[in-house]
Design a protein around this motif. Structure first.
Motif, short mmCIF file in Angstrom:
data_model
loop_
_atom_site.label_atom_id
_atom_site.label_comp_id
_atom_site.label_asym_id
_atom_site.label_seq_id
_atom_site.Cartn_x
_atom_site.Cartn_y
_atom_site.Cartn_z
N LYS A 74 110.68 51.34 -3.78
CA LYS A 74 109.37 52.00 -3.86
C LYS A 74 108.26 51.02 -4.25
O LYS A 74 107.43 51.30 -5.11
N GLY A 75 108.28 49.84 -3.65
CA GLY A 75 107.22 48.86 -3.86
C GLY A 75 107.31 48.07 -5.15
O GLY A 75 106.43 47.28 -5.46
N GLN A 76 108.35 48.24 -5.91
CA GLN A 76 108.51 47.54 -7.19
C GLN A 76 109.71 46.61 -7.11
O GLN A 76 110.73 46.95 -6.51
N CYS A 77 109.58 45.43 -7.71
CA CYS A 77 110.68 44.45 -7.76
C CYS A 77 111.42 44.57 -9.09
O CYS A 77 110.81 44.54 -10.16
N LYS A 99 107.73 35.28 -17.29
CA LYS A 99 106.77 34.96 -16.23
C LYS A 99 106.81 36.04 -15.14
O LYS A 99 105.77 36.45 -14.62
N ILE A 100 108.01 36.48 -14.80
CA ILE A 100 108.17 37.51 -13.77
C ILE A 100 107.54 38.82 -14.25
O ILE A 100 106.84 39.51 -13.51
N ARG A 101 107.78 39.18 -15.51
CA ARG A 101 107.19 40.40 -16.07
C ARG A 101 105.66 40.32 -16.06
O ARG A 101 104.98 41.31 -15.76
N ALA A 102 105.12 39.16 -16.38
CA ALA A 102 103.67 38.98 -16.39
C ALA A 102 103.08 39.20 -15.00
O ALA A 102 101.91 39.60 -14.87
N ALA A 103 103.89 38.96 -13.97
CA ALA A 103 103.44 39.16 -12.58
C ALA A 103 103.74 40.58 -12.09
O ALA A 103 103.47 40.89 -10.92
N GLY A 104 104.31 41.43 -12.94
CA GLY A 104 104.56 42.82 -12.56
C GLY A 104 105.99 43.14 -12.18
O GLY A 104 106.29 44.28 -11.84
N GLY A 105 106.87 42.14 -12.19
CA GLY A 105 108.28 42.39 -11.89
C GLY A 105 108.97 43.04 -13.07
O GLY A 105 108.51 42.96 -14.21
#
Length: 135
Positions: A74-77, A99-105
């Motif tokens: 649903k559009g989320q990684c 770093k991944i969390r900061a980018a929305g992952g």
């Protein structure tokens, strides 16, 4: 603390085997609207061959601390770090996760050691499977 025979048995299973088991399970239980892939680990091979491969991967932009499994739903990684029993993400891996969390992952809070823990991860994030539905 003395380890039980069961603990010793779990610790003897190589990380690669656990990774393959989880990937095989995901390929069977995820619905077609959920995509997953595993990420090649560039530092598993030792010696000159391992250093050469790691150098090539680094030049190609491969992050050595990137989690092992990527799921898109649903559009989320969502990302999972696979480790053998008793092991956890390294400091470098935890930094990459941030770093991944900061980018929305979304990265699993801890390492996944088996299919049951992968199942818990999917349930936590409402990712339906052929085993169980959440939507």
């Amino acid at each position: 603390m003395v380890k039980t025979g069961h603990q010793l048995l779990l610790e003897s299973i190589p990380e690669e085997v656990i990774h393959i088991q989880i990937a095989d399970w995901l390929s069977k239980v995820l619905f077609p609207d959920t995509y997953f892939t595993t990420v090649e680990v560039s530092n598993q091979q030792g010696g000159n061959a391992g250093r050469n491969k790691q150098g090539r991967n680094k030049r190609r932009g491969v992050k050595t601390s990137f989690p092992d499994i990527l799921i898109i739903h649903k559009g989320q990684c969502y990302l999972m770090e696979v480790k053998k029993h008793g092991k956890h993400a390294t400091k470098d891996q935890l930094e990459e996760h941030n770093k991944i969390r900061a980018a929305g992952g979304i990265v699993h809070d801890d390492s996944v050691h088996n299919i049951d823990e992968a199942r818990i991860f999917l349930k936590k994030h409402n990712i339906s499977t052929r085993e169980i539905g959440y939507d």
